[in-house]
Scaffold this active site. Structure first.
Site, short mmCIF file in Angstrom:
data_model
loop_
_atom_site.label_atom_id
_atom_site.label_comp_id
_atom_site.label_asym_id
_atom_site.label_seq_id
_atom_site.Cartn_x
_atom_site.Cartn_y
_atom_site.Cartn_z
N TYR A 1 9.42 -4.18 -12.75
CA TYR A 1 8.00 -3.99 -12.46
C TYR A 1 7.75 -3.98 -10.94
O TYR A 1 7.11 -3.07 -10.41
CB TYR A 1 7.12 -5.08 -13.11
CG TYR A 1 5.80 -5.12 -12.38
CD1 TYR A 1 4.90 -4.09 -12.52
CD2 TYR A 1 5.52 -6.14 -11.45
CE1 TYR A 1 3.73 -4.05 -11.78
CE2 TYR A 1 4.36 -6.11 -10.70
CZ TYR A 1 3.47 -5.06 -10.87
OH TYR A 1 2.34 -5.01 -10.10
N GLU B 1 3.15 -8.48 -4.17
CA GLU B 1 3.65 -8.42 -5.55
C GLU B 1 4.42 -9.68 -5.92
O GLU B 1 4.32 -10.17 -7.04
CB GLU B 1 4.52 -7.17 -5.75
CG GLU B 1 3.73 -5.88 -5.81
CD GLU B 1 2.69 -5.88 -6.93
OE1 GLU B 1 2.90 -6.54 -7.95
OE2 GLU B 1 1.66 -5.21 -6.76
#
Ligand code: SF4
Length: 392
Positions: free
Chosen positions: A135, A52
């Site tokens: 996020y 990520e």
């Protein structure tokens, strides 16, 4: 109409029945169409975290080889925590946004020393760590632990805006509040990780920025932008930053086959990475010939004087000869840079320090370099091997 009422109205199509239909269609589509990506084959939070962070501002195609190499070198959080920062930056070299690498190194050390190797499991714990925003925390919690957590990133921002027919700015505070509330309202308790992955995949593969393939979209029936024929207008485009052209110089300063490399200090561009001596010069455009510098042509006298003074001020080296090597054009944030790469011969190099080293070309590989630094290093290595070939 208040913001609350606007939000409620935008959520209107997603009652329980619609939502359950939407999830089912999405799941079927994802199981048939999802790309096989290395970080999707694992529930290891460390792997998912690394992927990520790498995927921030970077494409999947660029990340895959970096991700695989990085995990070979640092297979777990303990190995990463124990590594030198330079080693981490070397593995990250070329991916850009190097604060990401410095942050994951710091976070790994925090996990090992403060959290005793226990990877955080909640969004609140995760967002408290450097480089992890809402996020990324939601992605780790839902992908690794399969716990419900909303996500909004570039692909889902576009997808949600279109599904809702939201024609305000989705990056504004009001837009962000709306999209996060929407994301929270649709994430299921059953298989939330797969659900979030499928939304991102749909945004990336079908609901694309310029040519959304609505005919093959599993969510077409509930899409307000499509119903209004506005899928090409939504979301409103982000305002582009104004581009500033600049000229910079990178000088390979050599004495007896050794070159000066300098480490970029904390707080500056590419902090922690090494580079040849590099600097901008005020009004450089006016000192360059109209068509730029060219190999085989003398550097204009005024520019030569300015460069000599600058190199002496910067590293205390007295330049005997200076020649042009190549121009590299590249962009950094809002700057479009014409980098003039030069070779300077000096009679003596300044003494080495922790952040300044005299390095033979064969050892360039041991240093994490900026992308342009590596291009210049490769050019020098090639020049040296040609010189050697000519001797034999
Ligand atoms: Fe995007 Fe078109 Fe699907 Fe709407 S119907 S979500 S615009 S791909």
């Amino acid at each position: 109409m208040t913001r609350r009422h606007q939000t409620e109205e935008l959520f209107e199509p997603y009652d329980t029945g619609t939502l359950s239909q939407m999830r089912k269609k999405l799941r079927n589509w994802y199981r048939q169409r999802a790309r096989d990506l290395p970080w999707r084959r694992t529930g290891n939070p460390y792997y998912i975290w690394i992927s990520e962070i790498m995927l921030q501002q970077t494409t999947v195609a660029a990340v895959v080889p970096y991700f695989e190499r990085f995990l070979q070198r640092f297979p777990d959080v303990e190995t990463l925590a124990a590594a030198e920062q330079g080693d981490v930056l070397r593995q990250w070299e070329g991916l850009g946004y190097y604060s990401r690498a410095r942050n994951i190194h710091k976070v790994a050390q925090h996990i090992v020393t403060v959290l005793r190797g226990e990877f955080p499991r909640t969004t609140d714990e995760l967002v408290a760590l450097p480089g992890i925003g809402r996020y990324t925390a939601g992605a780790i919690v839902s992908f690794a632990y399969d716990r419900p957590a909303p996500i909004v990133e570039a692909n889902t921002l576009r997808l949600y805006s279109r599904l809702l027919g939201y024609d305000g700015d989705p990056r504004s505070t009001a837009g962000q509040r709306l999209l996060w509330a929407f994301a929270e309202s649709i994430v299921p308790t059953k298989k939330p990780g797969e659900f979030n992955q499928s939304l991102m995949e749909l945004g990336s593969q079908v609901c694309t920025p310029n040519e959304p393939d609505c005919e093959s979209c599993p969510l077409l029936a509930g899409c307000r932008a499509f119903a209004a024929g506005r899928q090409h207008e939504i979301p409103v485009a982000a305002r582009k930053p104004e581009i500033t052209p600049v000229v910079e110089f990178a000088v390979a300063i050599e004495c007896d086959g050794r070159y000066l490399l300098r480490q970029n200090p904390e707080g500056q561009r590419w902090a922690g990475l090494w580079d040849f001596v590099r600097f901008p010069i005020d009004d450089a455009e006016t000192l360059l010939p109209h068509s730029g510098l060219r190999a085989q042509r003398a550097i204009p006298a005024k520019l030569l004087r300015t460069l000599r003074v600058r190199i002496a001020d910067d590293v205390g080296a007295d330049v005997a000869e200076l020649r042009f090597l190549k121009e590299i054009r590249h962009s950094v944030t809002r700057y479009r840079i014409r980098l003039q790469c030069l070779h300077a011969e000096v009679s003596e190099l300044p003494p080495s320090t922790e952040h300044l080293k005299a390095v033979e070309p064969a050892a360039f590989d041991d240093f994490p370099l900026s992308v342009t630094g590596r291009q210049l290093a490769d050019l020098i290595v090639a020049e040296h091997s040609t010189d050697r070939d000519l001797l034999f």
